[in-house]
Motif scaffolding. Structure first.
Motif, PDB file in Angstrom:
ATOM      1  N   ALA A  22       0.831  -1.202   0.000  1.00 44.59           N
ATOM      2  CA  ALA A  22       0.000   0.000   0.000  1.00 44.59           C
ATOM      3  C   ALA A  22       0.868   1.256   0.000  1.00 44.59           C
ATOM      4  O   ALA A  22       0.594   2.224  -0.733  1.00 44.59           O
ATOM      5  N   ILE A  23       1.914   1.261   0.809  1.00 46.18           N
ATOM      6  CA  ILE A  23       2.813   2.415   0.849  1.00 46.18           C
ATOM      7  C   ILE A  23       3.508   2.588  -0.492  1.00 46.18           C
ATOM      8  O   ILE A  23       3.623   3.704  -1.022  1.00 46.18           O
ATOM      9  N   ARG A  24       3.979   1.479  -1.057  1.00 44.15           N
ATOM     10  CA  ARG A  24       4.639   1.562  -2.362  1.00 44.15           C
ATOM     11  C   ARG A  24       3.671   2.098  -3.427  1.00 44.15           C
ATOM     12  O   ARG A  24       4.058   2.920  -4.260  1.00 44.15           O
ATOM     13  N   THR A  25       2.428   1.649  -3.366  1.00 45.16           N
ATOM     14  CA  THR A  25       1.435   2.114  -4.335  1.00 45.16           C
ATOM     15  C   THR A  25       1.160   3.603  -4.177  1.00 45.16           C
ATOM     16  O   THR A  25       1.054   4.345  -5.165  1.00 45.16           O
ATOM     17  N   LEU A  53       4.047   5.534  -5.676  1.00 45.22           N
ATOM     18  CA  LEU A  53       4.007   5.495  -7.139  1.00 45.22           C
ATOM     19  C   LEU A  53       2.893   6.395  -7.670  1.00 45.22           C
ATOM     20  O   LEU A  53       3.074   7.094  -8.683  1.00 45.22           O
ATOM     21  N   GLN A  54       1.760   6.397  -7.020  1.00 42.30           N
ATOM     22  CA  GLN A  54       0.667   7.266  -7.441  1.00 42.30           C
ATOM     23  C   GLN A  54       1.076   8.735  -7.348  1.00 42.30           C
ATOM     24  O   GLN A  54       0.789   9.533  -8.250  1.00 42.30           O
ATOM     25  N   ARG A  63       3.559   9.607 -10.136  1.00 40.14           N
ATOM     26  CA  ARG A  63       2.890   9.774 -11.432  1.00 40.14           C
ATOM     27  C   ARG A  63       2.094  11.063 -11.472  1.00 40.14           C
ATOM     28  O   ARG A  63       2.031  11.742 -12.509  1.00 40.14           O
ATOM     29  N   ALA A  64       1.458  11.424 -10.343  1.00 41.40           N
ATOM     30  CA  ALA A  64       0.696  12.667 -10.295  1.00 41.40           C
ATOM     31  C   ALA A  64       1.601  13.870 -10.528  1.00 41.40           C
ATOM     32  O   ALA A  64       1.168  14.884 -11.100  1.00 41.40           O
ATOM     33  N   ARG A  65       2.834  13.772 -10.112  1.00 45.13           N
ATOM     34  CA  ARG A  65       3.792  14.867 -10.296  1.00 45.13           C
ATOM     35  C   ARG A  65       4.542  14.744 -11.623  1.00 45.13           C
ATOM     36  O   ARG A  65       5.412  15.563 -11.911  1.00 45.13           O
ATOM     37  N   ALA A  66       4.214  13.692 -12.391  1.00 45.40           N
ATOM     38  CA  ALA A  66       4.860  13.454 -13.690  1.00 45.40           C
ATOM     39  C   ALA A  66       6.385  13.397 -13.553  1.00 45.40           C
ATOM     40  O   ALA A  66       7.132  13.903 -14.396  1.00 45.40           O
ATOM     41  N   LEU A  67       6.825  12.763 -12.472  1.00 42.64           N
ATOM     42  CA  LEU A  67       8.272  12.650 -12.244  1.00 42.64           C
ATOM     43  C   LEU A  67       8.890  11.626 -13.184  1.00 42.64           C
ATOM     44  O   LEU A  67       8.326  10.552 -13.419  1.00 42.64           O
ATOM     45  N   VAL A  68      10.049  11.969 -13.714  1.00 41.73           N
ATOM     46  CA  VAL A  68      10.813  11.044 -14.549  1.00 41.73           C
ATOM     47  C   VAL A  68      12.164  10.832 -13.874  1.00 41.73           C
ATOM     48  O   VAL A  68      12.862  11.805 -13.556  1.00 41.73           O
ATOM     49  N   ILE A  72      10.128   5.922  -7.273  1.00 47.00           N
ATOM     50  CA  ILE A  72      10.002   6.180  -5.836  1.00 47.00           C
ATOM     51  C   ILE A  72      11.224   6.929  -5.323  1.00 47.00           C
ATOM     52  O   ILE A  72      11.107   7.884  -4.535  1.00 47.00           O
ATOM     53  N   ARG A  73      12.403   6.510  -5.754  1.00 45.46           N
ATOM     54  CA  ARG A  73      13.619   7.230  -5.338  1.00 45.46           C
ATOM     55  C   ARG A  73      13.563   8.678  -5.796  1.00 45.46           C
ATOM     56  O   ARG A  73      13.874   9.602  -5.036  1.00 45.46           O
TER      57      ARG A  73
END
Length: 265
Positions: free
Chosen positions: A47-50, A53-54, A57-62, A81-82
């Motif tokens: 759950a924490i990992r999810t 990740l959410q 993605r919301a921040r459009a991080l690459v 995540i990193r």
């Protein structure tokens, strides 16, 4: 599958596949016959990992995948995540006064590593081969009584019987420090006094050892200047961990999660 023991994990409307939680359970301990406990621990971790990740993605991080070991790279999700945590966590860098205060709490925590001067006799075997392991153990047991008579006897037995290349020097391995040998062997070194021989053979991945502690040099307390960088690094890492935990707690507080019990934690 029992839905009470293994409920669906849903994080902000995203249903996490059961297979992801099931795979994570191998990383969590639970009493025998209580698989639901391991499942709940795994569900919390997933759950924490999810959530992370959410948020990434919301921040459009690459984030580019980094090499974490020779030839081994992060997964795309690990990189995301990193990258997220690097963008939101700004650990405090301790000043000289804070570092000194931490050292002053108990300077005896910071020792130079010990040095052990060691000799041994090896009765080699593959520990996975039960018959070979048993035969080598009996052989080692029969050698202990002879090798324990005196220093010359130990060296003579080592030169005649040991399966290690150190036999040419009477079993002497020279000076060893922490990390220089396999963990099982090092654990024995930490338990022996100077001049002591193991009363029974010790098993490692190499076989059975008869170990003699020839000399011990215990590490002294290190001065502040010698440990200052280490303390500073540890304090910065602790700050990073605290801030990362607070960030995760904020995500949990604003999330809708079922199938995990993160709020209780």
């Amino acid at each position: 599958m029992n839905s009470a023991l293994f409920p669906d994990l849903i994080v902000n409307g995203e249903t996490v596949p059961h297979t992801l939680v099931a795979s994570e359970t191998q990383n969590h301990d639970a009493p025998a016959g209580k698989p639901g406990i391991a499942w709940r621990k795994a569900a919390n971790a997933v759950a924490i990992r999810t959530l992370l990740l959410q948020e990434a993605r919301a921040r459009a991080l690459v984030a580019e995948r980094q090499e974490v070991a020779p030839g081994k790279f992060e997964t795309d999700e690990e990189a995301q995540i990193r990258g997220l945590l690097e963008s939101v966590v700004d650990p405090d860098v301790p000043d000289d006064d804070a570092i000194y205060a931490e050292w002053k709490k108990d300077p005896s925590r910071f020792h130079a590593p010990p040095l052990w001067e060691v000799s041994h006799i090896l009765c080699a075997c593959d520990p996975r081969d039960e018959e070979a392991k048993r035969d080598a153990m009996h052989r080692a047991e029969s050698l202990i009584a002879v090798a324990s008579k005196d220093a010359k006897a130990f060296s003579a037995v080592a030169m005649r019987e040991s399966d290690c290349g150190s036999k040419s020097s009477g079993g002497a391995l020279g000076q060893l420090g922490p990390g220089d040998t396999v963990p099982e062997f090092e654990a024995v070194l930490r338990s022996l006094d100077e001049g002591e021989i193991t009363p029974e053979p010790i098993l490692t991945r190499h076989g059975w050892h008869i170990v003699r502690m020839d000399a011990v040099a215990l590490g002294g307390v290190l001065p502040f200047d010698a440990v200052k960088p280490k303390i500073a690094d540890a304090m910065e890492k602790a700050s990073w961990a605290r801030q990362a935990q607070k960030f995760v707690q904020k995500l949990v507080a604003s999330a809708e999660i079922s199938g995990a019990d993160l709020e209780a934690k």
